[in-house]
Structures are given as C-alpha cells and as structure tokens.
Design a protein around this motif. Structure first.
Motif, mmCIF file in Angstrom:
data_model
loop_
_atom_site.group_PDB
_atom_site.id
_atom_site.type_symbol
_atom_site.label_atom_id
_atom_site.label_comp_id
_atom_site.label_asym_id
_atom_site.label_seq_id
_atom_site.Cartn_x
_atom_site.Cartn_y
_atom_site.Cartn_z
ATOM 1 N N SER A 1 0.905 -1.161 0.066
ATOM 2 C CA SER A 1 -0.017 0.108 -0.012
ATOM 3 C C SER A 1 0.875 1.385 0.017
ATOM 4 O O SER A 1 2.073 1.276 0.156
ATOM 5 N N GLU A 2 0.233 2.321 -0.718
ATOM 6 C CA GLU A 2 0.968 3.650 -0.512
ATOM 7 C C GLU A 2 0.027 4.647 -0.315
ATOM 8 O O GLU A 2 -1.131 4.781 -0.763
ATOM 9 N N THR A 3 0.421 5.566 0.715
ATOM 10 C CA THR A 3 -0.455 6.605 0.978
ATOM 11 C C THR A 3 -0.321 7.915 -0.022
ATOM 12 O O THR A 3 0.834 8.176 -0.540
ATOM 13 N N LEU A 4 -1.349 8.340 -0.591
ATOM 14 C CA LEU A 4 -1.631 9.265 -1.796
ATOM 15 C C LEU A 4 -1.890 10.514 -1.388
ATOM 16 O O LEU A 4 -2.521 10.712 -0.201
ATOM 17 N N PRO A 5 -1.340 11.672 -1.787
ATOM 18 C CA PRO A 5 -1.896 12.968 -1.336
ATOM 19 C C PRO A 5 -3.376 13.454 -1.735
ATOM 20 O O PRO A 5 -3.651 12.497 -2.660
ATOM 21 N N SER A 6 -4.024 14.117 -0.921
ATOM 22 C CA SER A 6 -5.519 14.471 -1.212
ATOM 23 C C SER A 6 -5.846 16.015 -1.199
ATOM 24 O O SER A 6 -5.285 16.394 -0.136
ATOM 25 N N ARG A 7 -6.537 16.438 -1.793
ATOM 26 C CA ARG A 7 -6.724 17.774 -1.706
ATOM 27 C C ARG A 7 -8.046 17.957 -0.652
ATOM 28 O O ARG A 7 -8.118 19.222 -0.185
ATOM 29 N N ALA A 8 -8.678 17.146 -0.196
ATOM 30 C CA ALA A 8 -9.420 17.348 0.720
ATOM 31 C C ALA A 8 -9.182 17.261 2.103
ATOM 32 O O ALA A 8 -8.350 16.217 2.548
ATOM 33 N N PRO A 9 -9.378 18.116 3.040
ATOM 34 C CA PRO A 9 -8.914 17.992 4.187
ATOM 35 C C PRO A 9 -9.513 16.969 5.280
ATOM 36 O O PRO A 9 -10.703 16.641 4.992
ATOM 37 N N GLY A 10 -8.782 16.160 6.031
ATOM 38 C CA GLY A 10 -8.921 15.255 6.654
ATOM 39 C C GLY A 10 -9.123 13.820 5.750
ATOM 40 O O GLY A 10 -9.545 12.656 6.528
ATOM 41 N N ARG A 11 -9.025 13.763 4.489
ATOM 42 C CA ARG A 11 -9.177 12.451 3.943
ATOM 43 C C ARG A 11 -7.799 11.614 3.698
ATOM 44 O O ARG A 11 -6.960 12.088 3.232
ATOM 45 N N GLU A 12 -7.712 10.606 4.314
ATOM 46 C CA GLU A 12 -6.640 9.579 3.927
ATOM 47 C C GLU A 12 -7.080 8.804 2.718
ATOM 48 O O GLU A 12 -8.143 8.339 2.635
ATOM 49 N N SER A 13 -5.912 8.946 2.047
ATOM 50 C CA SER A 13 -6.146 8.197 0.729
ATOM 51 C C SER A 13 -4.962 7.327 0.300
ATOM 52 O O SER A 13 -3.825 7.621 0.455
#
Length: 504
Positions: free
Chosen positions: A144-156
């Motif tokens: 798995s890999e954590t991705l950047p997200s534009r939405a505040p509080g969203r873990e992607s």
C-alpha cells in the motif's frame, strides 16, 4: 545423414525396472485438499518418454470436475487472502524444505516423465526452490501507498489486493519450475490457484506438487490440481470464477485464450513461443561462441521457448563457427536420459518428432544443407546443424522445438539486426562478441523482451523479469517484484476523518 545409432546413441533397454507400487495420487485429481477420482472415472496414462512404457496415471478432468475445483478454490480464497503475510511466507519456506528433502524423487520423475537428462531435472528442482524463496520474501513486500489528497481530513491509500482465484495452465517441457513460477508468487500474494498441468506431465508438474503443498500444511482448497485434456483447459479459461488465467505454451493456443478472455474481460498472462536469434559477431571468441550456440539450440532436445532457432553469423567467422557447432553436435550422445553420459533424450511425442522432420525436410528440399545430424530413430533426434537456409523457409520462420540449429551468414552488424528483428516473435536474443559494450549497444536495437551478451538464450532466473512481446507473450512479467504486479490489482481506499459539507 547419420542415424542416431551411428553416432553416440544408447537404447533404453538397459535401465533397471522400477517399483510398480501405486502412489496415493495415482489416477486422481486433487480437489478440496484430497486426491479424488474424476467424476466420470476418466484417467490419463503417463508414459516414460524414453521407454514409451506406462509410468503411472492421473485423473483426466471433465468440465464438471473443473467447476468443482474452481468452486472449492473460491471458498478457500477469502480466508487465504486474510492470512497474515508471515504465515504465507512460512508455508512457502516449509514447501521449499520439503522439496529439498524430496529432490531425488522429483528428479527421478522429471527424467522419466519429460525425457530430460538428470542435469535438467536438477535445474528444475533448484529453480523451483529459488521461486519459493523469492515468493516467501514477496509475501512481506509493501502493498500500500499513501497518496496526497486535496480534501482536508481525507486519508487516501492505493493498496494491492489479491485477484482471487487464478487459473494456471502449464506445459510439459519444464513442468515443475514453470508451475512453481506461478504457484509460489500467486499463493504468496494471497490468491487461490487451480492448476491444470499438461497431460504429458501431470505428475511432476501437478499431483506431486499437490502432495508437496498439502504435506507442508497449505489449507484445503487453496490449491487445486486438475489434470485433463483440451476440454478441461477450455473450461478453466472460460470459468466465471477465475479472475485471471496464466498460460505458458504455444502462441496459437495463447491467441485462442486471449480471444476468449478478452470477450469475458478477464485478466490474462501469456508466456508463449519464441524463434530466438543468436548473433555471432566477427570479433567473437569462437570456442565460446560454439559452446553457447550448442547449448542454446540443443539443450533439452531444443524443446524450450528460449531455444536459439536462428544462428546469425558474420561472414568472416561463419565457416569456423559452423564447423565448431557441427563438431559439438557430433559428440553428443543421444539415448535414455536415465543413463550416465547421455546428453539428449527423446522428443516428447511422435507429433513433435513428425513436425521437426517435416520442417527439416522442407528446408532441404528448398536448398538447405544438413552439415551434421538430421537422423531420427523413434523419438530420438540427433542434434542437427543446417546451413543454406533462407528467410522464407519454415525452418527459419517457425519455432522448431527440436535439436536443430539453422545457421545463416550475414555481411554486417546492420544486416544481423535486420534479420534478427524480422520475426513475429519477441522473446529473447543473444549476442556473442569480444566487446561487451558493442554487444550492449546491439542488444538495445533488438526487438526481443530479453537480451543476453556473451551468454546463452536459455537463461531464466527467479528474480529477473521474464516474458515476451508480440507473439511471444501478453500481460506482465514473471519474476521478482514483477510478480507483485502480476498477481494483485490496485484498489483505491479513502477514509474521511472529519465531516464534509456537500451541496445537498
């Protein structure tokens, strides 16, 4: 041309008889963790390829048996996918330990079931051990890999998940290692497997493997071994319960599988045939070139997808290369592979022998010349060197799968590259040169998926990406980290950790 008996040929009569005690898997399929008969009672007699005498038998599955096997695998797949990676890795290491302890048993069976010499059988066991250890390490790879997200509080997160049930159809030439090449990483990444081995080699490539995995503690249902004929293979590839089909074999059958899988939007991985080139440049060490050429074309009777079927030689060294290759061919002993000193055993079947004989006869009729070999007695084919071949001969354009080395002379490196690339295949090429950097530059101009400088075309390592292009393959690659991509799929997972305001 000399016959097999006229030069270094051994007949198979001298071997000692073996035990006739039936094995627990004799006449069986392996479904739901147990050796069971086929639903309709069908069996397939397995022959000792040198003696053409019964060696044992396997069950011969019907489409109904395949239905049952896929259903059992689907039941087991979810729990196996949820098993922690350490358990899966430990299981594969245990299988490796048990294979090592049973290596003589596997080697003896491979020699008899495939018609190969013992050295080739020992390579299969060693290669299978490498596959198991590589896969055990793969079980703990990051998925798995954590991705950047534009939405505040969203873990992607992008995560790799098992495909589910993988259908595997393997060939007869390297039954153990080509099955393990898929089994080990597919199981390591959390999939269940339904394996249909070739009806020529359902024991070392199937039922004995089932016994090995079961003895190591693999949960019932995670691996099904379902020998059978064409109808069983078609039932496996068409089954809606398989998420992926891996096939190793001919390009013609691979095309049919690709068409069927495409209509069902099913993932496929196809490792297919090759018509591979060995290029000998004018600066080559000719003694080394002859050794590489002989091994590349004659190893295991030429019955591998990575055999050199086209020798392309620069004119200044052409005559000496042909003479050396022919001399090496003449020294090889053909006969019972269970006897010490035998270099080549029998071809796998009369069909394969007849095809090789027709390809050779057609080339000779069109003007080619047999420099050495050409003779065939029963299934035993002398290693053969042929010159005077032209690009329109089937012996040059088609995969041969027999110990025949066609040699063509060219006048430049440019011409060598053009001739090598003039093929529908794209598996492997090799270059022999006194300048490794020159070889590296030339290799990058070739259309094959794999290229080797100053080495044989017949290379395969568990950690390297193995596969072909065009008519030689479709899908990803086997080996090392490539297996993680091959036997899993990406899923995007998000978790929102704070409330979000939506327009409605």
């Amino acid at each position: 041309a000399p016959t097999p008996h006229s030069r270094h040929h051994r007949t198979p009569e001298a071997r000692m008889p073996t035990s006739s005690t039936p094995s627990p898997w004799d006449g069986s399929l392996f479904i739901g963790g147990a050796f069971v008969p086929a639903e309709n009672g069908r069996t397939c007699v397995v022959l000792d390829k040198a003696r053409q005498e019964p060696l044992g038998s396997a069950g011969s599955a019907s489409p109904a048996d395949m239905d049952r096997a896929v259903a059992q695998a689907a039941l087991a797949a979810r729990d196996w996918a949820a098993t922690d990676f350490g358990t899966r890795a430990d299981l594969l290491r245990t299988v490796a330990e048990r294979l090592r302890s049973r290596s003589d048993e596997f080697c003896d069976l491979i020699v008899r079931e495939t018609g190969s010499i013992r050295g080739k059988a020992e390579y299969e066991v060693s290669g299978a051990l490498d596959e198991l250890h590589q896969a055990a390490g793969l079980a703990g790879a990051a998925t798995s890999e954590t991705l950047p997200s534009r939405a505040p509080g969203r873990e992607s997160v992008a995560e790799r998940v098992p495909l589910g049930v993988i259908g595997v159809i393997t060939p007869w030439n390297f039954p153990l290692v080509l099955a393990m090449r898929v089994l080990a990483p597919a199981l390591a990444t959390g999939n269940a497997v339904v394996l249909k081995p070739s009806p020529h080699t359902p024991l070392s490539g199937g039922l004995l493997l089932a016994d090995l995995f079961a003895s190591a503690g693999l949960p019932a249902g995670v691996l099904q071994v379902v020998p059978g004929e064409q109808d069983a293979g078609e039932a496996l590839t068409a089954h809606p319960g398989t998420a992926m089909v891996h096939f190793t074999g001919s390009s013609a059958v691979g095309r049919a599988i690709a068409r069927d899988a495409g209509s069902r939007l099913k993932k496929v991985s196809l490792e297919l045939g090759g018509n591979n080139s060995l290029i000998v440049l004018e600066d080559a060490d000719l003694d080394q070139a002859g050794a590489i050429g002989a091994w590349s074309s004659f190893h295991y009777q030429g019955q591998t997808c990575i055999t050199a079927g086209r020798h392309i030689v620069l004119r200044p060294v052409y005559d000496r290369y042909v003479a050396d290759l022919a001399a090496r061919a003449a020294r090889i002993t053909v006969g019972d592979p269970a006897e010490d000193g035998t270099g080549l055993g029998p071809l796998i079947s009369t069909q394969q022998r007849d095809r090789a004989r027709d390809l050779l006869a057609g080339a000779v009729e069109a003007g080619a010349h047999v420099v050495e070999g050409g003779g065939c007695e029963g299934l035993f084919h002398r290693p053969t060197v042929v010159t005077g071949v032209t690009p329109d001969m089937a012996l040059w354009t088609e995969e041969i799968f027999a110990p025949i080395a066609p040699v063509m002379v060219v006048d430049s490196e440019e011409e060598a590259v053009a001739v090598a690339n003039e093929t529908e295949y794209g598996l492997v090429d090799a270059i022999v040169t006194g300048d490794p950097e020159r070889g590296r530059r030339l290799a990058r101009r070739l259309g094959s998926a794999m290229a080797h400088v100053n080495d044989t075309t017949c290379l395969d390592e568990a950690g390297a990406p193995f596969g072909g292009r065009r008519a030689s393959g479709l899908g990803g690659r086997s080996g090392g980290e490539s297996n993680l991509h091959e036997y899993t799929e990406l899923r995007w997972l998000t978790v929102q950790h704070q409330p979000v305001a939506y327009p409605y």
